[in-house]
Design an enzyme around this catalytic site. Structure first.
Site, PDB file in Angstrom:
ATOM      1  N   HIS A  17       0.843  -1.206   0.000  1.00 38.17           N
ATOM      2  CA  HIS A  17       0.000   0.000   0.000  1.00 38.17           C
ATOM      3  C   HIS A  17       0.876   1.253   0.000  1.00 38.17           C
ATOM      4  O   HIS A  17       1.275   1.741   1.054  1.00 38.17           O
ATOM      5  CB  HIS A  17      -0.926  -0.026   1.231  1.00 38.17           C
ATOM      6  N   HIS A  21       1.265   5.041  -2.314  1.00 39.87           N
ATOM      7  CA  HIS A  21       0.768   5.900  -3.388  1.00 39.87           C
ATOM      8  C   HIS A  21       1.948   6.577  -4.081  1.00 39.87           C
ATOM      9  O   HIS A  21       2.810   7.151  -3.421  1.00 39.87           O
ATOM     10  CB  HIS A  21      -0.154   6.980  -2.816  1.00 39.87           C
ATOM     11  N   ASP A  70       2.012   9.354  -5.955  1.00 41.40           N
ATOM     12  CA  ASP A  70       2.108  10.815  -5.797  1.00 41.40           C
ATOM     13  C   ASP A  70       2.505  11.240  -4.383  1.00 41.40           C
ATOM     14  O   ASP A  70       3.029  12.334  -4.196  1.00 41.40           O
ATOM     15  CB  ASP A  70       0.796  11.513  -6.221  1.00 41.40           C
ATOM     16  N   GLY A  89      -9.417   8.533  -1.551  1.00 39.81           N
ATOM     17  CA  GLY A  89      -9.969   9.877  -1.392  1.00 39.81           C
ATOM     18  C   GLY A  89     -10.657  10.060  -0.049  1.00 39.81           C
ATOM     19  O   GLY A  89     -10.474   9.267   0.871  1.00 39.81           O
ATOM     20  N   HIS A 115      -9.872   1.474   0.279  1.00 40.13           N
ATOM     21  CA  HIS A 115      -9.566   2.238   1.492  1.00 40.13           C
ATOM     22  C   HIS A 115     -10.832   2.297   2.339  1.00 40.13           C
ATOM     23  O   HIS A 115     -11.847   2.844   1.888  1.00 40.13           O
ATOM     24  CB  HIS A 115      -9.204   3.683   1.152  1.00 40.13           C
ATOM     25  N   GLU A 158     -10.608   4.106   7.783  1.00 35.63           N
ATOM     26  CA  GLU A 158      -9.501   5.026   8.074  1.00 35.63           C
ATOM     27  C   GLU A 158     -10.118   6.300   8.648  1.00 35.63           C
ATOM     28  O   GLU A 158      -9.927   6.606   9.827  1.00 35.63           O
ATOM     29  CB  GLU A 158      -8.717   5.322   6.782  1.00 35.63           C
TER      30      GLU A 158
HETATM   31 ZN   LIG Z   1      -3.703   4.952   1.029  1.00 36.90          ZN
END
Ligand SMILES: [Zn+2]
Length: 336
Positions: A13, A15, A17, A173, A200, A203
């Protein structure tokens, strides 16, 4: 076991960016004629969350600047190349890097062109030599109010590239603003196209989000940490053989817990839920996979047994071929 010496780490996991190396950001800015006029320390501050970060919504603002630099094929290829090179140097033997193609179309690239560019970066590092890192790409759909068509394209592109670089789809998001169950049709479509799914959930929202993700066919849950506060949800995860992608420092940043000693990882392990350790965003959270393992080892007195178990879960839950899974497990067994 010294974590710094391990060469069998796995990150499921992270990302793209949120994980750009500092030198990559500097080089991209220069190539694109952007004058940064700041020291490395100031740049790091611009890209990482402050200690007083309030929540996931504030955390997500840290992606704005890197995204402006990631709008051409050359830039995307370089980002993936540089990130995989860095991970390889940190002893990562396998990783799944995720990004949302729809966030890279500001200068006219199609989602397909975005994916092709990242794949070029992947193939410039992964599998180049027998000892090279192995890697897969997860395409993120984005929570939002007016991007339904773009999310549909992402799922269709995932189907097209599945097995050649791309290994799954995700939903990312602002979870608290756009509930998981709003995306049921989208993930029914992904299921119809036989694309592996991670979502996701749990969280910034509670167990209802995790339950929705399970109902929508997720094989893994990104974070899912809030399941630890509910015995029934943990039972549900176990029943469906769902693996959690835990990202401790990121959860500290977004105030899921106030300090690491509160991180309910033991509750999940004791309940028999399969958990893995991941970084989420190396640059935004100013972390790396070695640091995540070290943090948990130091806080909860985890030793070889637990570390090996996390890595085994990661190998088992990876969205890759049976051959590569066996390779990953063999290296873990050899190391421990
Ligand atoms: Zn994430």
């Amino acid at each position: 076991m010294n974590i710094q010496n391990l060469n069998c780490l796995i990150d499921l996991h992270l990302h793209l960016d949120g994980s750009l190396p500092l030198h990559t950001v500097k080089e991209l800015a220069e190539q694109q004629g952007i004058t940064l006029q700041m020291t490395d320390g100031e740049l790091k501050k611009k890209l990482s969350v402050p200690a007083g970060c309030r929540d996931l919504n504030e955390y997500l603002t840290k992606f704005e600047f890197p995204l402006t630099l990631m709008q051409t094929p050359e830039a995307l290829e370089k980002c993936m190349h540089d990130l995989l090179t860095e991970l390889e140097g940190q002893g990562v033997q396998y990783c799944e890097v995720r990004f949302a193609p729809q966030l890279h179309t500001q200068k006219g690239m199609s989602q397909n062109e975005v994916i092709e560019a990242v794949k070029a970066g992947l193939y410039s590092v992964a599998g180049v030599k027998p000892e090279s890192i192995h890697a897969g790409i997860i395409l993120c759909c984005m929570r939002g109010s007016d991007n339904g068509q773009q999310n549909k394209i992402t799922v269709e592109e995932a189907a097209r590239h599945l097995g050649s670089g791309v290994c799954a789809v995700d939903l990312a998001g602002a979870e608290a603003l756009y509930p998981t169950e709003q995306y049921a049709d989208l993930f029914a479509y992904a299921k119809q196209l036989r694309i592996p799914v991670t979502i996701h959930a749990g969280e910034a929202a509670g167990t209802e989000s995790i339950r929705a993700a399970v109902a929508m066919g997720a094989a893994r849950i990104g974070h899912g940490i809030r399941a630890a506060y509910d015995a029934e949800t943990m039972e549900l995860l176990k029943e469906h053989h769902i693996t959690l992608e835990l990202c401790p420092t990121s959860n500290l940043n977004t105030k899921v817990v106030d300090f690491i000693g509160q991180y309910p990882i033991r509750q999940l392990m004791d309940a028999g839920v399969a958990v893995t350790i991941n970084t989420d965003n190396m640059t935004v959270s100013d972390t790396c996979i070695q640091h995540e393992y070290q943090l948990l080892a130091d806080t909860f007195a985890f030793g070889d047994t637990q570390i090996k178990e996390f890595l085994y879960h990661a190998a088992e839950a990876s969205f890759t071929t049976e051959d590569i899974k066996q390779l990953l497990k063999a290296r873990i067994t050899y190391t421990f």
